[in-house]
Design a protein around this motif. Structure first.
Motif, PDB file in Angstrom:
ATOM      1  N   THR A 168      13.369  21.242 -54.432  1.00 19.02           N
ATOM      2  CA  THR A 168      12.078  21.447 -55.182  1.00 19.02           C
ATOM      3  C   THR A 168      11.442  22.649 -54.590  1.00 19.02           C
ATOM      4  O   THR A 168      10.662  23.563 -55.303  1.00 19.02           O
ATOM      5  CB  THR A 168      11.399  20.155 -55.438  1.00 19.02           C
ATOM      6  N   ARG A 169      11.313  22.287 -53.428  1.00 16.47           N
ATOM      7  CA  ARG A 169      10.437  23.467 -52.707  1.00 16.47           C
ATOM      8  C   ARG A 169      10.868  24.902 -52.872  1.00 16.47           C
ATOM      9  O   ARG A 169      10.245  25.756 -53.257  1.00 16.47           O
ATOM     10  CB  ARG A 169      10.378  23.426 -51.238  1.00 16.47           C
TER      11      ARG A 169
ATOM     12  N   ASN B 170      15.950  16.241 -52.586  1.00 12.17           N
ATOM     13  CA  ASN B 170      15.072  16.555 -53.892  1.00 12.17           C
ATOM     14  C   ASN B 170      13.904  17.510 -53.302  1.00 12.17           C
ATOM     15  O   ASN B 170      13.399  18.449 -54.140  1.00 12.17           O
ATOM     16  CB  ASN B 170      14.669  15.107 -54.328  1.00 12.17           C
ATOM     17  N   GLU B 171      13.171  16.992 -52.200  1.00 10.04           N
ATOM     18  CA  GLU B 171      12.196  17.925 -51.679  1.00 10.04           C
ATOM     19  C   GLU B 171      12.510  19.334 -51.272  1.00 10.04           C
ATOM     20  O   GLU B 171      11.925  20.273 -51.709  1.00 10.04           O
ATOM     21  CB  GLU B 171      11.421  17.263 -50.455  1.00 10.04           C
TER      22      GLU B 171
ATOM     23  N   MET C 281       9.179  25.543 -56.707  1.00 13.11           N
ATOM     24  CA  MET C 281       7.961  26.310 -55.986  1.00 13.11           C
ATOM     25  C   MET C 281       8.427  27.629 -55.550  1.00 13.11           C
ATOM     26  O   MET C 281       7.526  28.409 -55.111  1.00 13.11           O
ATOM     27  CB  MET C 281       7.620  25.386 -54.970  1.00 13.11           C
ATOM     28  N   LYS C 282       9.734  28.107 -55.817  1.00 12.60           N
ATOM     29  CA  LYS C 282      10.208  29.469 -55.260  1.00 12.60           C
ATOM     30  C   LYS C 282       9.799  29.712 -53.882  1.00 12.60           C
ATOM     31  O   LYS C 282       9.641  30.912 -53.405  1.00 12.60           O
ATOM     32  CB  LYS C 282       9.569  30.461 -56.131  1.00 12.60           C
TER      33      LYS C 282
ATOM     34  N   TYR D 130      14.168  22.281 -61.117  1.00 12.18           N
ATOM     35  CA  TYR D 130      13.809  21.899 -59.756  1.00 12.18           C
ATOM     36  C   TYR D 130      14.890  21.691 -58.963  1.00 12.18           C
ATOM     37  O   TYR D 130      14.992  21.603 -57.488  1.00 12.18           O
ATOM     38  CB  TYR D 130      12.997  20.860 -59.883  1.00 12.18           C
TER      39      TYR D 130
ATOM     40  N   THR E  33       4.048  27.919 -51.479  1.00 11.54           N
ATOM     41  CA  THR E  33       4.557  26.768 -50.892  1.00 11.54           C
ATOM     42  C   THR E  33       5.235  26.934 -49.794  1.00 11.54           C
ATOM     43  O   THR E  33       6.405  27.842 -49.615  1.00 11.54           O
ATOM     44  CB  THR E  33       5.333  25.879 -51.962  1.00 11.54           C
TER      45      THR E  33
ATOM     46  N   SER F 297      14.289  14.695 -47.973  1.00  9.25           N
ATOM     47  CA  SER F 297      15.233  14.368 -49.052  1.00  9.25           C
ATOM     48  C   SER F 297      15.679  15.796 -49.614  1.00  9.25           C
ATOM     49  O   SER F 297      14.981  16.861 -49.613  1.00  9.25           O
ATOM     50  CB  SER F 297      14.483  13.597 -50.200  1.00  9.25           C
TER      51      SER F 297
ATOM     52  N   GLY G 163      14.978   9.532 -60.326  1.00  7.84           N
ATOM     53  CA  GLY G 163      13.560   9.167 -59.596  1.00  7.84           C
ATOM     54  C   GLY G 163      13.517   9.354 -58.190  1.00  7.84           C
ATOM     55  O   GLY G 163      13.946  10.573 -57.499  1.00  7.84           O
TER      56      GLY G 163
ATOM     57  N   ALA H  13       6.358  16.498 -67.279  1.00  9.68           N
ATOM     58  CA  ALA H  13       5.494  16.042 -66.113  1.00  9.68           C
ATOM     59  C   ALA H  13       4.852  17.313 -65.307  1.00  9.68           C
ATOM     60  O   ALA H  13       3.930  17.594 -64.826  1.00  9.68           O
ATOM     61  CB  ALA H  13       5.897  15.098 -65.398  1.00  9.68           C
ATOM     62  N   LEU H  14       5.977  18.182 -65.114  1.00  6.91           N
ATOM     63  CA  LEU H  14       5.960  19.273 -63.986  1.00  6.91           C
ATOM     64  C   LEU H  14       5.008  20.409 -64.755  1.00  6.91           C
ATOM     65  O   LEU H  14       5.040  20.291 -65.943  1.00  6.91           O
ATOM     66  CB  LEU H  14       7.101  19.803 -63.524  1.00  6.91           C
ATOM     67  N   HIS H  15       4.742  21.514 -63.981  1.00  8.85           N
ATOM     68  CA  HIS H  15       4.234  22.644 -64.783  1.00  8.85           C
ATOM     69  C   HIS H  15       5.146  23.576 -65.284  1.00  8.85           C
ATOM     70  O   HIS H  15       4.951  24.493 -65.969  1.00  8.85           O
ATOM     71  CB  HIS H  15       3.382  23.378 -63.675  1.00  8.85           C
TER      72      HIS H  15
END
Lengths: 460, 292
Positions: free
Chosen positions: A260-261, A256-257, A265-266, A179, A274, A254, A237, A169-171
């Motif tokens: 993930t950032r 997760n956020e 997203m480095k 992530y 980002t 969270s 999820g 789903a992700l890039h």
């Protein structure tokens, strides 16, 4: 050399590493690896193998390390595992292979994880590749998600001759390895990308940016796109929150956020577009491995970091090694402490987290002593950022768009532990999508069992 | 790679692109969104789908170049490619899930503000294709910023254009047009409002008084857009919802707009600096204070 003790592994100095994203652990060199391998007594009835969810022939590969034949050691590991460089770094060996090691009864167990890592890293340096299937059987299998479950399932099926396509789903492929787990624990370019290349070298195709359940449904893969079976390894999820007042304030994230950032997203790198909040004082709520990762990331981004956890140190669900590393780096542990409210300033930004002291009462259903509030013990910790690391609940994207796919009361996909079979013919599942948030290696074990299940199903 | 087949600057700073993305176009419906990335270091930008062609395998997006990411996007040309382009994400508009015969008996009003006109277009077009004519109000700051008027005229019942300064069409905010229409004796059964958060807030305040059920489409900060990070959480009817999987459309009368607007400011300063950097070079460090 003391045979009762592990050969120590070299690590980056805690003071230094608290300010960079370079890998914490340097791993063994050849001499150290061979010395450590020589501690293995090569048990006839090797308990360590039973402790490994993917059943690597552990004494077998260690024996080759002892002999200095690192290529052979790699071939033995890659018969069972597609991601040895990852597992050598992030598996909870203490409760799996090393937990069963006979050497560990008297003294320290063999450092199996560090040896696995050495063999995998050595293979990368020397360009050793896993062995491809002799010939293709022409059958197509779709794998949803390129995390540890998906990569393992895909790798095993490719070795059996299947034509496998992974939909991500992700890039970027890798799932939680990319992530979730930070660079300083699991380097992305040097380790994760290389292991994924190895899986691709077996003939596995990876299509990124495809959200299965939205862009294409499972039934369309089976009916229109010519896949004979599907494995769902879509991972955990939606992040959980506490439901306390002030949780929507600016500065509450969270884990997760936040991760993930920084990881996917480095955002820790200036080149990235980002943004990430670089707090001065951060509270991370929770005590699992993800909480440790978030805390240590915030520390590296320049913050003073507090772990806020409602039970005591003994109950921390994180690996002992991670807690140890976090403490070395200067993370402050506020244990037996539970948040009750997040306080914000007049513009809606976090200014403090109000907590209450806890004490341990009688054991609860998990067997751990239940934390009970100490009346009137509320106090504030001044922070500008709060990171909630309380686990996740399953993502509904696939289960809600696939007719005939059974889910349980917690909305996890129901699948057989032995072979991954779901309630829908030709559809298999494993990993966090089935169990809820767990570990990389358990997901890999499930991916492996499902590969076996799919092979049996398609061989009928 | 996802090729840009067509690029058109609708008005200065607002750009339309048609992008080849067959997997996204195949199952796309009005109300859904995509996430795009221009290069390896770029952020993931969520954009509501403005049009789609399942046969041609294309998606149309419309965006305003207001941040670093969208500014870089605006520099791409026909023949260039997006590094990543994923979707369709989010739930389709509720209207597309309803029985068409039921829809025909309903009087539907769309209210769009600024770039919000773009996501309104596919919904009105979809209804028109299913034999339902909806009335549409589109509002802009002034006549130089009016977009998609001709396209909407083709597919809507009555189209009302208004500008804040009265330089084109009617004069005043979209809320004034709603009030005028009701005063003229018109009545609607359902309203869909898409635009800046502040516009949706005031439209909802008004339609609540008019007892007109109103759906809004929210565009909060997102990262993955697939229900993983929770950045896009909004409070709807006292419950926390994730716009990416539970939305992006919600019952406008239940949305906590003040909180949603506050959460949108999270990265405003950082983003603003990065935007200036992208436009004018690395001179904006926040140190000298000359720009204050």
């Amino acid at each position: 050399m003391d045979v009762l003790k592990k050969i120590p592994v070299r690590e980056q100095d805690p003071q230094k590493r608290a300010h960079n994203f370079e890998e914490v652990c340097y791993g063994y060199n050849k001499e150290e690896a061979m010395q450590e391998a020589s501690r293995c007594i090569n048990c006839q009835n090797a308990k360590c193998i039973t402790g490994c969810p993917v059943a690597i022939n552990i004494p077998g590969f260690i024996n080759e390390v002892k002999n200095g034949d690192f290529k052979k050691a790699y071939d033995i590991i890659s018969e069972s595992s597609s991601l040895p460089a990852v597992c050598g770094r992030v598996c909870p060996q203490e409760s799996q292979c090393e937990g069963k090691c006979i050497r560990g009864i008297k003294g320290e167990p063999i450092s199996i994880g560090k040896l696995e890592r050495f063999v995998a890293d050595n293979a990368m340096e020397n360009g050793f590749k896993p062995k491809k299937a002799a010939e293709s059987n022409g059958k197509k299998v779709a794998v949803i998600g390129s995390g540890p479950a998906g990569l393992t399932c895909a790798g095993d099926l490719a070795r059996l001759g299947y034509d496998v396509t992974i939909f991500e789903a992700l890039h970027e492929p890798g799932g939680v390895l990319v992530y979730g787990i930070p660079e300083f624990r699991l380097p992305k370019t040097r380790v994760v990308a290389k292991e994924i290349e190895n899986v691709k070298s077996l003939g596995v195709k990876i299509e990124t940016n495809v959200v299965v359940g939205k862009a294409v449904k499972i039934d369309e893969l089976l009916e229109d796109e010519g896949f004979s079976a599907v494995f769902i390894g879509s991972g955990a999820g939606l992040p959980k929150f506490m439901g306390i007042p002030g949780e929507q304030s600016n500065g509450v994230f969270s884990a997760n956020e936040y991760l993930t950032r920084s990881n996917l997203m480095k955002a820790f790198d200036e080149e990235s577009t980002t943004p990430i909040m670089r707090g001065k004082k951060v509270a991370v709520v929770g005590g699992g491995n993800v909480a440790m990762d978030a805390a240590r990331t915030a520390l590296r981004l320049g913050a003073e970091v507090h772990i806020v956890y409602r039970r005591s140190e003994e109950e921390l669900p994180a690996r002992v090694e991670e807690v140890h590393h976090a403490k070395e780096e200067g993370i402050i542990f506020d244990l037996l402490t539970n948040p009750v409210e997040i306080l914000s300033d007049e513009n809606g930004w976090v200014r403090a987290i109000r907590c209450i002291k806890m004490e341990l009462g009688e054991p609860d259903e998990s067997g751990r002593r239940r934390p009970v509030e100490v009346k009137g013990s509320e106090f504030d910790i001044e922070v500008d950022t709060v990171i909630m690391s309380l686990g996740t609940s399953p993502n509904p994207l696939i289960s809600s768009t696939t007719v005939g796919l059974e889910v349980n009361g917690r909305k996890c996909i129901v699948a057989s532990e032995d072979n991954g079979a779901t309630s829908k013919e030709g559809v298999y599942a494993g990993g966090d999508a089935v169990t809820g948030a767990a570990t990389v290696i358990l997901a890999m074990g499930a991916g492996k069992n499902a590969a076996k299940g799919i092979h049996e199903y398609l061989s009928k | 790679m996802y090729e840009i087949l067509k690029k058109k600057e609708l008005v200065p700073g607002i750009i339309l692109m048609v992008v080849r993305a067959p997997r996204v176009a195949k199952n796309a419906l009005p109300g859904q969104f995509v996430i795009v990335r221009t290069d390896e270091w770029a952020e993931r930008i969520p954009l509501t789908i403005c049009d789609y062609d399942s046969k041609e395998g294309t998606i149309t997006i419309v965006f305003a170049a207001i941040g670093e990411g969208t500014y870089i996007m605006s520099k791409l040309n026909e023949g260039d490619c997006f590094h990543d382009f994923t979707g369709p994400l989010g739930r389709p508009s509720d209207l597309t899930l309803e029985n068409v015969e039921d829809l025909k008996s309903k009087k539907i009003l769309f209210v769009a503000g600024g770039v919000g006109t773009a996501p309104v277009y596919p919904q009105v077009k979809w209804l028109n294709e299913h034999g339902v004519k909806a009335d549409v109000i589109i509002g802009f700051k002034n006549k130089d910023l009016v977009i998609l008027e001709d396209e909407l005229k083709e597919v809507s019942g009555n189209l009302y254009v208004t500008t804040d300064d009265g330089s084109y069409g009617r004069s005043g905010m979209v809320t004034k047009v709603i009030a005028d229409l009701y005063e003229e004796g018109r009545k609607y059964d359902v309203c869909v409002a898409i635009g800046p958060m502040i516009m949706m807030k005031f439209v909802c305040k008004q339609t609540k008084e008019l007892n007109l059920p109103t759906v809004v489409s929210l565009n909060p900060i997102m990262v993955d857009g697939t229900g993983m990070c929770g950045a896009c959480r909004v409070t709807v009817g006292g419950e926390v919802k994730f716009a990416c999987v539970d939305g992006p459309e919600f019952d406008g009368h239940l949305v906590d707009f003040d909180q949603a607007m506050q959460r949108q400011t999270l990265y405003r300063t950082v983003e603003g600096k990065k935007y200036l950097e992208a436009k004018e070079g690395k001179t904006h460090h926040g140190g000298c204070g000359n720009c204050q």
